[in-house]
Design a protein around this motif. Structure first.
Motif, PDB file in Angstrom:
ATOM      1  N   HIS A 151      -1.283  -1.508  -8.051  1.00 42.84           N
ATOM      2  CA  HIS A 151      -2.604  -1.765  -7.475  1.00 42.84           C
ATOM      3  C   HIS A 151      -2.745  -3.267  -7.180  1.00 42.84           C
ATOM      4  O   HIS A 151      -2.473  -4.091  -8.053  1.00 42.84           O
ATOM      5  N   ILE A 152      -3.178  -3.574  -5.966  1.00 40.78           N
ATOM      6  CA  ILE A 152      -3.470  -4.959  -5.581  1.00 40.78           C
ATOM      7  C   ILE A 152      -4.890  -4.994  -5.043  1.00 40.78           C
ATOM      8  O   ILE A 152      -5.239  -4.253  -4.129  1.00 40.78           O
ATOM      9  N   ASP A 153      -5.721  -5.851  -5.614  1.00 40.35           N
ATOM     10  CA  ASP A 153      -7.048  -6.124  -5.066  1.00 40.35           C
ATOM     11  C   ASP A 153      -6.953  -7.430  -4.293  1.00 40.35           C
ATOM     12  O   ASP A 153      -6.558  -8.464  -4.850  1.00 40.35           O
ATOM     13  N   TYR A 154      -7.280  -7.379  -3.016  1.00 33.22           N
ATOM     14  CA  TYR A 154      -7.211  -8.543  -2.129  1.00 33.22           C
ATOM     15  C   TYR A 154      -8.624  -8.844  -1.662  1.00 33.22           C
ATOM     16  O   TYR A 154      -9.224  -8.056  -0.932  1.00 33.22           O
ATOM     17  N   VAL A 155      -9.183  -9.948  -2.122  1.00 34.82           N
ATOM     18  CA  VAL A 155     -10.572 -10.291  -1.797  1.00 34.82           C
ATOM     19  C   VAL A 155     -10.640 -11.668  -1.152  1.00 34.82           C
ATOM     20  O   VAL A 155      -9.776 -12.523  -1.358  1.00 34.82           O
ATOM     21  N   ARG A 194      -1.469   0.936  -2.069  1.00 33.96           N
ATOM     22  CA  ARG A 194      -1.658   0.146  -3.295  1.00 33.96           C
ATOM     23  C   ARG A 194      -2.581  -1.049  -3.090  1.00 33.96           C
ATOM     24  O   ARG A 194      -2.982  -1.700  -4.046  1.00 33.96           O
ATOM     25  N   VAL A 195      -2.901  -1.345  -1.845  1.00 33.19           N
ATOM     26  CA  VAL A 195      -3.727  -2.526  -1.524  1.00 33.19           C
ATOM     27  C   VAL A 195      -5.153  -2.115  -1.268  1.00 33.19           C
ATOM     28  O   VAL A 195      -5.432  -1.238  -0.464  1.00 33.19           O
ATOM     29  N   HIS A 196      -6.064  -2.775  -1.965  1.00 36.84           N
ATOM     30  CA  HIS A 196      -7.503  -2.486  -1.826  1.00 36.84           C
ATOM     31  C   HIS A 196      -8.245  -3.777  -1.543  1.00 36.84           C
ATOM     32  O   HIS A 196      -7.907  -4.823  -2.024  1.00 36.84           O
ATOM     33  N   LEU A 242      -4.633  -9.309  -8.690  1.00 39.90           N
ATOM     34  CA  LEU A 242      -5.813  -9.731  -7.945  1.00 39.90           C
ATOM     35  C   LEU A 242      -5.440 -10.961  -7.126  1.00 39.90           C
ATOM     36  O   LEU A 242      -4.942 -11.946  -7.674  1.00 39.90           O
ATOM     37  N   THR A 259      -1.666 -12.896   3.844  1.00 39.25           N
ATOM     38  CA  THR A 259      -1.166 -11.559   3.535  1.00 39.25           C
ATOM     39  C   THR A 259       0.330 -11.590   3.228  1.00 39.25           C
ATOM     40  O   THR A 259       0.880 -10.610   2.735  1.00 39.25           O
ATOM     41  N   ASN A 287      -1.001  -4.475 -11.942  1.00 36.25           N
ATOM     42  CA  ASN A 287      -2.236  -4.752 -11.217  1.00 36.25           C
ATOM     43  C   ASN A 287      -2.327  -6.239 -10.911  1.00 36.25           C
ATOM     44  O   ASN A 287      -2.114  -7.071 -11.793  1.00 36.25           O
TER      45      ASN A 287
END
Length: 118
Positions: free
Chosen positions: A87-91, A116-118, A67, A73, A65
């Protein structure tokens, strides 16, 4: 057009958002992202993305995981090279930044649609 701010670059888009003005320019095959006239990052920039991602992820034996808080990108492309990533959280503090990059920078949209990108 901001020819004095971005010499030799073609302005792709410039829009005001509640968090500041976002401008994307192009110079040959390179896209530059600015906020309020200040350079944020360039895409593609594989050398910067590789060093930013791999040095950190190689510190963990099996990263799953991640962040990302703002940034190109290109970072996602490098993170996805690690087979253990689930899982990748991109904020970004400015959600318009993500949308504008998807619309104007090639390959950003395909990276952001990876499951996998959120």
């Amino acid at each position: 057009m901001h020819t004095l701010l971005y010499p030799h670059q073609t302005e792709i888009m410039s829009k005001n958002t509640p968090y500041g003005q976002i401008t994307i320019t192009k110079l040959e095959n390179q896209f530059n992202v600015y906020q309020n006239g200040l350079w944020l990052y360039t895409s593609p920039d594989p050398l910067t993305a590789e060093s930013s991602v791999h040095y950190a992820l190689l510190q963990h034996h099996s990263p799953e995981n991640v962040l990302i808080i703002s940034g190109s990108t290109d970072l996602i492309r490098e993170i996805l090279k690690h087979p253990s990533i689930r899982h990748i959280d991109y904020v970004n503090v400015n959600p318009a930044m993500i949308r504008f990059c998807q619309e104007h920078i090639p390959y950003s949209d395909t990276l952001l649609t990876d499951s996998r990108v959120h």
